[in-house]
Scaffold this motif. Structure first.
Motif, mmCIF file in Angstrom:
data_model
loop_
_atom_site.group_PDB
_atom_site.id
_atom_site.type_symbol
_atom_site.label_atom_id
_atom_site.label_comp_id
_atom_site.label_asym_id
_atom_site.label_seq_id
_atom_site.Cartn_x
_atom_site.Cartn_y
_atom_site.Cartn_z
ATOM 1 N N GLY A 28 0.811 -1.210 0.000
ATOM 2 C CA GLY A 28 0.000 0.000 0.000
ATOM 3 C C GLY A 28 0.846 1.262 0.000
ATOM 4 O O GLY A 28 0.516 2.251 -0.666
ATOM 5 N N THR A 32 1.044 3.468 -3.816
ATOM 6 C CA THR A 32 0.415 4.785 -3.820
ATOM 7 C C THR A 32 1.440 5.915 -3.856
ATOM 8 O O THR A 32 1.064 7.087 -3.924
ATOM 9 C CB THR A 32 -0.476 4.973 -2.574
ATOM 10 N N THR A 149 -3.532 -3.063 3.418
ATOM 11 C CA THR A 149 -3.237 -2.045 2.411
ATOM 12 C C THR A 149 -3.850 -0.709 2.789
ATOM 13 O O THR A 149 -3.258 0.357 2.561
ATOM 14 C CB THR A 149 -3.752 -2.499 1.031
ATOM 15 N N CYS A 153 -1.975 2.784 2.947
ATOM 16 C CA CYS A 153 -2.456 3.972 2.227
ATOM 17 C C CYS A 153 -2.750 5.111 3.199
ATOM 18 O O CYS A 153 -2.458 6.289 2.910
ATOM 19 C CB CYS A 153 -3.714 3.634 1.444
ATOM 20 N N TRP A 157 -1.257 8.894 3.154
ATOM 21 C CA TRP A 157 -2.139 10.055 3.192
ATOM 22 C C TRP A 157 -1.757 10.984 4.336
ATOM 23 O O TRP A 157 -1.549 12.188 4.152
ATOM 24 C CB TRP A 157 -3.576 9.566 3.329
ATOM 25 N N ALA A 243 -3.596 7.557 -2.340
ATOM 26 C CA ALA A 243 -3.789 6.904 -1.051
ATOM 27 C C ALA A 243 -5.268 6.854 -0.694
ATOM 28 O O ALA A 243 -5.779 5.824 -0.231
ATOM 29 C CB ALA A 243 -2.997 7.650 0.029
ATOM 30 N N TRP A 246 -7.026 4.290 -2.929
ATOM 31 C CA TRP A 246 -6.687 2.941 -2.487
ATOM 32 C C TRP A 246 -7.460 2.577 -1.232
ATOM 33 O O TRP A 246 -7.943 1.462 -1.085
ATOM 34 C CB TRP A 246 -5.182 2.825 -2.238
#
Length: 392
Positions: A28, A32, A149, A153, A157, A243, A246
């Motif tokens: 992840g 991203t 994941t 993500c 973020w 992110a 995802w």
């Protein structure tokens, strides 16, 4: 005795869940971040980005050879080594990724680990599954990976929007997660995944499975390369957007994967793979023409939807795995055949991005997605030919 065996199986499944989750966190973070890292650091054109897929996908093409060279090791040991390769690649990107030659080297190391561990995770899962419940276990493991994941993500973020961390710090965290996965894999003891394997295997009985692998190799580049590039270059989206997308699609996947696995166990692989092809056609058309539908500022939202659907559809890949499990002549055919399928789809993956980059440069990005839609049509037609023997 039976109770002891079930307890031992449960422990191994929990270890596999732990390893899968940590690899999900690492994936992840990488997936991203990497495209934006390339754009921000090296300012690549679409053609240059397409050419970069050749070295990135080369280890995938060599998966069968890499796995075959390590045939004397248990599958769980190879998976542990592969996870360490992922960690080494991400740590290398963290420390030296600002220089193009170094980035290429550590990207290839990351790719080698990632492509080596993918078929092994599936093979180990099938070895732990009860008869008739293979897809259900694949679905539950996929759900755990997807949930992890989301964590990866979410970290990206928060790192970009709130913590203001640089790419080096983000990649380093991904490396730590992959190292943890290696420790889990190293402690596993799975009998049928622990025997020495054939170094290389090709059987004519698996021809349709090989063809599905070729078509998947072409289809997946829509998601891996050109889908994100549309969002970055056409709609100017930052890494934090990826992110968020995802996270949204992964939350859906957490609940969808177990249901999809149960559906495959009940209804078979053919309807799932045909549905995947039909939805992929819609995704390709959305990617290619959202900007030309008169949607104005809402065009990007349609591409968001395509990106999420594209990621969600990757869950249907478990149908190819269970199809092989059902047609396998011998149980120990599965791991080397899965490894060979990765090599086959990456033979395509190494060439498609370069061709796609040329199409993009010559005719605009919609042409890339029209070509991808045609591949999806062929994929659906091939999927209708799937036949599996009845389970006794």
């Amino acid at each position: 005795m039976a109770e002891t065996a079930r307890a031992a199986r449960r422990r191994q499944v929990l270890l596999l869940v732990g390893a899968t989750a940590l690899l999900g966190v690492s994936s992840g973070i990488f997936e991203t971040t990497f495209n934006n890292f390339l754009s921000d650091t090296f300012h690549l054109s679409a053609a240059a980005r397409g050419r970069l897929e050749f070295p990135r996908e080369l280890p995938g093409f060599l998966t069968a050879l890499l796995s075959g060279a390590l045939f004397f090791l248990m599958e769980t040991r190879i998976a542990a080594l592969a996870s360490l390769g992922i960690a080494a690649g991400m740590m290398g990107l963290s420390l030296w990724g600002g220089h193009y030659p170094s980035m290429l080297l550590f990207m290839v190391i990351w790719s080698a680990g990632t492509h080596l561990v993918m078929p092994l995770q599936n093979s180990i899962t099938l070895a732990l599954a009860e008869e008739g419940k293979q897809a259900s276990l694949l679905g539950r493991l996929g759900s755990a990976s997807t949930a992890a994941t989301v964590i990866g993500c979410g970290f990206v973020w928060a790192s970009i929007d709130s913590l203001h961390l640089d790419y080096a710090a983000i990649f380093a965290v991904g490396a730590v997660a992959a190292t943890g996965a290696a420790l889990f894999m190293a402690t596993m003891r799975v009998h049928s995944a622990g025997v020495r394997r054939k170094p290389f295997l090709v059987r004519p009985q698996y021809g349709l499975f090989y063809l599905l692998s070729v078509l998947f190799g072409a289809r997946k580049q829509v998601f891996v390369t050109f889908g994100p590039w549309v969002l970055i270059k056409v709609f100017e989206q930052p890494a934090s957007t990826f992110a968020q997308l995802w996270i949204a699609s992964s939350i859906i996947g957490i609940f969808l994967r177990p249901v999809l696995g149960a559906w495959i166990d009940r209804y078979g692989e053919r309807p799932v793979l045909v549905m995947d092809a039909l939805l992929t056609i819609l995704v390709c058309l959305g990617y290619g023409f959202a900007e030309h539908l008169g949607l104005g500022r809402h065009a990007v939202h349609l591409v968001y939807l395509c990106y999420m659907m594209d990621q969600i559809l990757f869950a249907t890949g478990m149908a190819r795995t269970t199809y092989l499990d059902k047609i396998a002549v011998k149980r120990d055919d599965i791991a080397p055949t899965l490894s060979l399928s990765v090599s086959i789809d990456h033979l395509v993956s190494m060439t498609v991005p370069a061709l796609g980059g040329l199409l993009w440069a010559a005719y605009g990005y919609p042409s890339v997605f029209l070509a991808a839609a045609m591949v999806a049509v062929v994929n659906g037609a091939v999927a209708t030919r799937i036949r599996t023997p009845a389970r006794v």
